[in-house]
Design a protein around this motif. Structure first.
Motif, PDB file in Angstrom:
ATOM      1  N   GLY A 146    -151.039  -2.099  56.990  1.00  0.00           N
ATOM      2  CA  GLY A 146    -149.831  -2.861  56.728  1.00  0.00           C
ATOM      3  C   GLY A 146    -149.394  -2.714  55.286  1.00  0.00           C
ATOM      4  N   ALA A 147    -148.283  -3.356  54.956  1.00  0.00           N
ATOM      5  CA  ALA A 147    -147.723  -3.320  53.612  1.00  0.00           C
ATOM      6  C   ALA A 147    -147.935  -4.670  52.940  1.00  0.00           C
ATOM      7  N   PRO A 148    -148.470  -4.689  51.719  1.00  0.00           N
ATOM      8  CA  PRO A 148    -148.558  -5.950  50.986  1.00  0.00           C
ATOM      9  C   PRO A 148    -147.178  -6.362  50.503  1.00  0.00           C
ATOM     10  N   PRO A 149    -146.987  -7.595  50.070  1.00  0.00           N
ATOM     11  CA  PRO A 149    -145.692  -7.990  49.503  1.00  0.00           C
ATOM     12  C   PRO A 149    -145.278  -7.025  48.389  1.00  0.00           C
ATOM     13  N   GLY A 150    -144.064  -6.513  48.483  1.00  0.00           N
ATOM     14  CA  GLY A 150    -143.558  -5.581  47.484  1.00  0.00           C
ATOM     15  C   GLY A 150    -143.940  -4.138  47.722  1.00  0.00           C
ATOM     16  N   GLY A 151    -144.756  -3.860  48.748  1.00  0.00           N
ATOM     17  CA  GLY A 151    -145.199  -2.497  49.019  1.00  0.00           C
ATOM     18  C   GLY A 151    -144.555  -1.914  50.263  1.00  0.00           C
ATOM     19  N   VAL A 152    -144.958  -0.680  50.585  1.00  0.00           N
ATOM     20  CA  VAL A 152    -144.443   0.044  51.749  1.00  0.00           C
ATOM     21  C   VAL A 152    -145.625   0.686  52.466  1.00  0.00           C
ATOM     22  N   VAL A 153    -145.608   0.682  53.786  1.00  0.00           N
ATOM     23  CA  VAL A 153    -146.603   1.405  54.563  1.00  0.00           C
ATOM     24  C   VAL A 153    -145.877   2.340  55.524  1.00  0.00           C
ATOM     25  N   ARG A 154    -146.454   3.527  55.719  1.00  0.00           N
ATOM     26  CA  ARG A 154    -145.895   4.513  56.646  1.00  0.00           C
ATOM     27  C   ARG A 154    -146.996   4.946  57.610  1.00  0.00           C
ATOM     28  N   MET A 155    -146.738   4.803  58.910  1.00  0.00           N
ATOM     29  CA  MET A 155    -147.631   5.288  59.950  1.00  0.00           C
ATOM     30  C   MET A 155    -146.974   6.512  60.586  1.00  0.00           C
ATOM     31  N   GLU A 156    -147.716   7.601  60.681  1.00  0.00           N
ATOM     32  CA  GLU A 156    -147.129   8.870  61.138  1.00  0.00           C
ATOM     33  C   GLU A 156    -148.105   9.604  62.043  1.00  0.00           C
ATOM     34  N   SER A 157    -147.580  10.277  63.056  1.00  0.00           N
ATOM     35  CA  SER A 157    -148.418  11.075  63.949  1.00  0.00           C
ATOM     36  C   SER A 157    -147.646  12.278  64.441  1.00  0.00           C
ATOM     37  N   SER A 158    -148.360  13.393  64.599  1.00  0.00           N
ATOM     38  CA  SER A 158    -147.788  14.602  65.195  1.00  0.00           C
ATOM     39  C   SER A 158    -148.247  14.664  66.648  1.00  0.00           C
TER      40      SER A 158
END
Length: 459
Positions: free
Chosen positions: A143-155
């Motif tokens: 997940g993303a903390p406050p103020g952050g970004v998370v990216r989940m990716e799959s091929s």
């Protein structure tokens, strides 16, 4: 249960979702229904691309976790990293008709760097006799903390079927909110569908499920979604599917991507603040499954029929989670990785302290079941630090301090909390020292303190 575990995980997920995965924008497309058995693929679809390395992080991101499925041909998943969701599809609440198994006939590595989920049929009735596979991550920390970004990716290569022979196929790459594992009901706890397609339509749907079911502000059980978007070539080759949860902007936003192109975005002001926070502002766990039949295929006139082939498979090349810290910086190098790490105690001989600094989110440190407990890393020399990332397992610290020291005996507290949340905690700190310690004083569960990763960053 993994041989890494000396106990049952806290709040183990039931592995079941309670709402139908019916998507916004669904339109009925009637497919012919036969009266006799299901056809079989004469040649099983073989992954159509060489194994690709997990991509380098996008600018400003760092790699938090990944799996490139490099295990030997014919083997099942690593149960230290993944868990099987088994049982009849009817128990998932989505109307599916398959039975999910842990058999290597349904879930296996192909030996060329891919994980395969395969749907198989037996008997002459196309509406019964299906088996397939569904897995989810052991960790519920993405997940993303406050103020952050998370990216989940799959091929992924979707099942190589068409609307003529693929009625009922329902591949999915998606996430459920970690609070589901500790009792918060679906859809309040949140679900983000990164890839779904049905009936061999060569499409992609992206959806957020939230609020209450049925109805509510999120229009459940349909959810809030992109509707059907074209995905040309997605049955015959590998394409990347990704979602970003961006908590660095106001309002917060979720963005869906196909091959790097942002095809749908959803802002937090689409729903009320409480609904959004309950569904989005926490960690998630990742799921892959290849369902057969159910409410979503039926919404498009589908469901296995006499022309539906057996043996279609969803091929997965890699999965990766990337994080961008608050402030948008790249975060620098992890000063703790591979450095000598010690702890006040361990739960057992496989859950040792160096597991938390080995860069592998499939291994973890776990302490004895008492307070206080600590884990510390020796950076080798005095370093300035500005960020500490704690990737907790289900057993996390409610009250703890992050401390630094130049000699390993006199400690300075640079962060303290009595309301720890678990998941991935991305903590801004300001200090220096050769040694960095997490000192736990109150556990959140009856178990110990358990970290997949303990990371330390500096300028």
């Amino acid at each position: 249960m993994s041989n890494m575990r000396g106990r049952m995980d806290v709040g183990a997920s039931p592995g079941r979702r309670l709402g139908l995965r019916l998507k916004a924008g669904a339109s009925a497309v009637l497919l012919g229904v036969g009266t006799v058995g299901v056809a079989f693929l004469t040649a099983v679809a073989v992954p159509g691309a060489a194994n690709a390395a997990v991509p380098a992080p996008p600018p400003g991101f760092s790699l938090t976790w990944s799996d490139d499925f490099g295990s030997a041909a014919g083997t099942g998943v690593n149960t230290g990293t993944w868990k099987y969701d088994t049982g009849p599809g009817s128990s998932f609440g989505t109307g599916e008709i398959e039975t999910m198994t842990n058999s290597t006939a349904n879930v296996f590595h192909d030996g060329a760097g891919h994980l395969v989920l395969r749907a198989l049929h037996s008997g002459s009735n196309p509406t019964s006799g299906w088996t397939s596979g569904r897995i989810e991550t052991q960790a519920a920390t993405f997940g993303a903390p406050p103020g952050g970004v998370v990216r989940m990716e799959s091929s992924i290569q979707q099942p190589n079927v068409t609307t003529a022979n693929g009625a009922g196929y329902w591949p999915a790459f998606w996430m459920l909110g970690a609070p589901l594992r500790t009792g918060t009901p679906w859809p309040t706890s949140g679900e983000i569908d990164i890839l779904e397609d049905i009936n061999g339509r060569s499409s992609v749907f992206g959806t957020l499920h939230c609020g209450t079911n049925p109805g509510g502000v999120c229009n459940e059980s349909t959810g809030i979604g992109s509707g059907e978007r074209p995905c040309p070539g997605c049955q015959t080759g590998y394409h990347t599917y990704a979602v970003e949860i961006d908590r660095s902007v106001s309002p917060e936003q979720i963005r869906w991507y196909l091959d790097g192109n942002n095809y749908f975005s959803l802002s937090a002001n689409r729903v009320d603040a409480t609904t959004w926070a309950n569904a989005v502002d926490h960690p998630f766990f990742i799921i892959y499954d290849l369902a057969m039949g159910g409410g979503f295929p039926a919404a498009f006139g589908g469901g296995p029929n006499a022309a539906t082939v057996s043996g279609g498979q969803m091929n997965i090349d890699y999965v990766a989670v990337y994080n961008k810290p608050p402030g948008g910086g790249g975060g620098g190098s992890n000063l703790a990785q591979g450095r000598p790490t010690t702890a006040s105690s361990i739960e057992n001989g496989s859950l040792v302290a160096p597991n938390a600094t080995d860069g592998n989110t499939g291994t973890r440190w776990s302490s004895g079941f008492s307070d206080p407990q600590w884990i510390q890393v020796d950076l080798g020399s005095t370093r300035t630090i500005n960020r500490v990332v704690l990737n907790w397992e289900a057993a996390y610290g409610r009250a703890f301090q992050v401390q630094t020291s130049n000699n390993g005996t006199s400690w300075t507290t640079v962060y303290s909390t009595t309301t720890g949340t678990g998941g991935v905690q991305n903590l801004a700190v300001s200090g220096s020292g050769r040694y960095v310690r997490v000192n736990g004083t109150q556990r959140a569960t009856p178990y110990g303190y358990s970290l997949w990763e303990f990371q330390v960053f500096g300028p």
